[in-house]
Write an enzyme that holds these catalytic residues in place. Structure first.
Site, mmCIF file in Angstrom:
data_model
loop_
_atom_site.group_PDB
_atom_site.id
_atom_site.type_symbol
_atom_site.label_atom_id
_atom_site.label_comp_id
_atom_site.label_asym_id
_atom_site.label_seq_id
_atom_site.Cartn_x
_atom_site.Cartn_y
_atom_site.Cartn_z
ATOM 1 N N TYR A 79 2.553 -3.196 9.274
ATOM 2 C CA TYR A 79 3.497 -2.310 8.935
ATOM 3 C C TYR A 79 3.431 -0.927 9.455
ATOM 4 O O TYR A 79 4.466 -0.505 9.809
ATOM 5 C CB TYR A 79 3.473 -2.409 7.236
ATOM 6 C CG TYR A 79 4.377 -1.397 6.600
ATOM 7 C CD1 TYR A 79 5.612 -1.696 6.672
ATOM 8 C CD2 TYR A 79 3.807 -0.028 6.504
ATOM 9 C CE1 TYR A 79 6.647 -0.612 5.962
ATOM 10 C CE2 TYR A 79 4.798 0.902 5.907
ATOM 11 C CZ TYR A 79 6.161 0.553 5.831
ATOM 12 O OH TYR A 79 6.917 1.477 5.035
ATOM 13 N N GLY B 206 0.834 -1.358 0.035
ATOM 14 C CA GLY B 206 -0.171 0.026 -0.174
ATOM 15 C C GLY B 206 0.887 1.145 0.003
ATOM 16 O O GLY B 206 2.135 1.103 -0.321
ATOM 17 N N ILE B 207 0.364 2.475 0.313
ATOM 18 C CA ILE B 207 1.019 3.454 0.557
ATOM 19 C C ILE B 207 1.773 3.445 1.857
ATOM 20 O O ILE B 207 1.447 4.119 2.844
ATOM 21 C CB ILE B 207 0.187 4.756 0.573
ATOM 22 C CG1 ILE B 207 -0.655 4.821 -0.635
ATOM 23 C CG2 ILE B 207 1.048 6.233 0.282
ATOM 24 C CD1 ILE B 207 -1.478 6.161 -1.118
ATOM 25 N N HIS B 208 3.110 2.970 1.636
ATOM 26 C CA HIS B 208 4.011 2.789 3.062
ATOM 27 C C HIS B 208 4.913 3.976 2.951
ATOM 28 O O HIS B 208 5.185 4.952 2.055
ATOM 29 C CB HIS B 208 4.715 1.567 2.848
ATOM 30 C CG HIS B 208 5.384 1.095 1.959
ATOM 31 N ND1 HIS B 208 5.043 0.923 0.763
ATOM 32 C CD2 HIS B 208 6.727 1.009 1.714
ATOM 33 C CE1 HIS B 208 6.052 0.446 -0.176
ATOM 34 N NE2 HIS B 208 7.170 0.752 0.241
ATOM 35 N N ALA B 209 5.687 4.084 3.842
ATOM 36 C CA ALA B 209 6.562 5.242 4.052
ATOM 37 C C ALA B 209 7.243 5.840 3.096
ATOM 38 O O ALA B 209 7.180 7.056 2.780
ATOM 39 C CB ALA B 209 7.436 4.949 5.546
#
Lengths: 86, 549
Positions: B121, A13-16
């Site tokens: 996460y 997904g939209i991770h860091a």
């Protein structure tokens, strides 16, 4: 106002990292506000932490909007980034 | 004279300037005298943090690759994040607080937001936010960046060290460790013993930031730390230091000697290592082999699953450097206590009993297969043995062996060389494995007892817990009887048994180990020569099992 929708395919997904890069891209257009919305909740793409907190995952559909003086250039740049990275 | 008492976790006495790694527990004042001044301090700290992070990103780009670099750039963006900054500024204005108080509160607030998300996460990103907040607080309080910013070697003081922090430390700058928290099993303690430098843990709040820069004397045996010692104390310290140096010279004479008791019992004296860098310490201390090569470093230091080639290269280099001596490599032993982001392991209430080590490997055969392929390929370059951790059941060992067989069949087909007689062993660290030792011994070439975990599981004492003290007793007769039961089962099946836990280096237990018939002891490189000196003085036949009673 310019707008497009996109279904995220990145497994995380939209991770860091992409969020940081997306925020950078969105910030680079003066007098233009880029927003990202998921399920009715919208945040400015430049608001990195809020953007991450949308919790966008693979399979989610986001709506990206650009509004302001440079909206055409902004939406094109953001679309290119999103399609290549998310 | 300022005298502090902690726990001695790595022997030796040393003196040097005290250097604080971080100021986590530095007192933070809530109320500000001048809010405008606080705002200006915050703005300046932001600039410093961004400069530090950009420099760090640059360093990573050269040394560790683009992905880590982007992570630090993301941290730099957190520092400037509109909402984060607004939260900090409004707290300073509305509640009249200091910059560090506002940063800490905002950091916690945003970290909590991530921690509450239903995605492992994102939950882990809370740590990034806290890292950023901590950096800002450090800057505001005038503490240096994480790392050692000193020309000369120092005694490193910290609240405690995380595994990822130890990776970043310049080890040539460290004379000793002094930490507020931590126990004999903490990462700091294990690192210190591997490096052979003195360490004192558990000093608590007596270890004050204001001592930074002053000359401290630490004794890693008694757990004492002194600043400005009086004449008598200083003299005692000097005497001990002198004796230590003499002993070092004496131990040097042990090099090249055989590990054999006076009555001719030979012991395999091996080393525990955590990365290929430690091999030089193994060789300089003249160990006969490597009894435990923890493969986790490959996973902990990486950004993504390490490739077969990267693993192969690490294993091959160690096997080749050891030049025909046995190298026992333990397969992946991570779990919720040694977190690796890209594994996406769920948070666990009780990681010691959770999805870890061999359980992860058996659940995720692809990860396991990659490691086994790398190990077998490396087996063509030296005397490699493979060891599986956290075994509780016979079926687990059978499944591991099937995985090994499958990898060998693949390599055969691909025409890649390997040693088909590579030894396979298991760690004995669960009470279940002790009870099943007879059956398990039929399946493998050796046992190696992991006494740290075996003690924790046998005594139901969490090894990470600081407060269990006298209850966490590795000399408990239950632990020693478990050792004897394991050794008897091994010998009945004609295989050898070793100890690779911290207990192996405990000289007070050497007679007991000899009486039990332990064949191998695998210890920190710095413990090899002292242990050799003891072994060569011992008479195995006269050793008794008294401590088992």
């Amino acid at each position: 106002m310019k707008q497009f929708t996109y279904t995220v395919t990145d497994p995380l997904g939209i991770h860091a990292r992409p969020a940081g890069q997306l925020a950078k891209v969105a910030k680079s257009f003066a007098d233009t506000v880029v927003t990202v919305a998921k399920d009715g909740a919208a945040v400015k793409a430049s608001q990195l932490m809020k953007l991450m907190s949308l919790g966008v995952k693979a399979g989610d559909t986001i709506t990206v909007t650009a509004e302001g003086a440079n909206e055409d250039a902004a939406i094109a740049a953001v679309r290119e980034f999103v399609e290549n990275n998310l | 004279m300022i005298l502090m008492q902690g726990k001695g976790v790595s022997k030796g006495v040393i003196s040097g300037a005290l250097y604080f790694l971080r100021r986590h527990t530095g007192e933070i004042t809530k109320t500000a005298a001048d809010v405008d001044a606080e705002k200006a301090r915050f703005a300046a700290a932001q600039q410093t943090a961004i400069a530090q992070l950009e420099a760090l990103a640059e360093k990573c780009r050269e040394e560790a690759g683009e992905k880590t670099a982007i992570l630090f750039e993301t941290h730099a963006m957190f520092v400037e994040d509109e909402d984060f900054v607004e939260c900090i500024q409004s707290m300073m204005e509305e509640e009249n607080t200091t910059a560090e108080y506002a940063v800490q509160q905002a950091g916690e607030q945003f970290a909590a937001m991530f921690a509450a998300m239903d995605d492992a996460y994102m939950q882990a990103r809370a740590a990034d936010i806290r890292d950023v907040a901590r950096r800002l607080v450090d800057i505001l309080q005038g503490a240096g960046e994480c790392g050692i910013d000193s020309e000369t070697p120092v005694i490193l003081a910290a609240d405690d060290l995380a595994p990822s922090e130890t990776l970043q430390l310049d080890k040539s700058k460290i004379l000793g460790f002094a930490t507020m928290g931590g126990s004999g099993n903490s990462h700091t303690a294990i690192l210190a013993r591997t490096m052979g430098i003195p360490a004192v843990c558990g000093l608590g709040s007596e270890l004050k930031e204001e001592y930074a820069g002053r000359v401290a004397y630490i004794d890693g045996e008694t757990g004492k730390m002194v600043i400005e010692p009086d004449e008598l104390t200083l003299q005692a310290f000097k005497n001990k230091y002198e004796k230590q140096q003499q002993r070092k010279q004496l131990l040097a004479t042990m090099k090249g000697q055989e590990d054999v008791t006076l009555d001719g019992r030979k012991i395999k004296l091996y080393c525990n290592i955590g990365s290929p860098d430690d091999v030089s310490a193994v060789l300089s201390n003249d160990a006969q082999g490597i009894g435990l090569f923890r493969s986790e470093f490959l996973y902990l230091a990486a950004e993504d699953y390490p490739s077969e080639d990267a693993q192969f290269e690490a294993y091959r280099s160690v096997a080749a450097a050891m030049d025909g001596k046995r190298v026992i490599i333990r397969t992946l032993d991570i779990g919720a206590d040694k977190q690796v982001d890209y594994f996406h392991l769920d948070k666990e209430e009780n990681p010691a009993m959770g999805l870890r080590a061999i359980r992860i490997c058996l659940n995720r055969p692809e990860i396991f297969r990659t490691q086994l392929r790398a190990l077998y390929r490396a087996s063509a370059f030296g005397k490699i043995a493979i060891m599986f951790p956290m075994i509780a059941s016979v079926w687990e060992v059978k499944e591991c062996k099937r995985a090994c067989q499958a990898v060998m069949t693949e390599l055969d087909k691909e025409g890649i060389p390997y040693n088909p007689d590579t030894e396979i062993g298991i760690m004995i660290e669960t009470p279940a494995a002790v009870f099943m030792a007879d059956e398990l011994a039929q399946l493998v070439d050796f046992f190696s007892v992991g006494t740290n975990d075996l003690t924790q599981y046998t005594l139901a004492c969490d090894r990470q817990c600081n407060d269990l003290g006298k209850f966490f007793d590795p000399h408990h007769p239950a632990v020693l009887r478990a050792l004897k039961h394991t050794a008897d089962a091994a010998h009945k099946a004609g295989i050898w048994v070793g100890i690779c836990g911290e207990l192996g280096a405990d000289i007070s237990l050497l007679p007991t180990f000899l009486a039990i018939g332990i064949d191998e002891l695998s210890v920190s490189p710095s413990a090899v020569l002292p242990l050799r000196a003891e072994i060569r003085k011992s008479i195995a036949q006269t050793c008794t099992l008294d401590l088992l009673q």
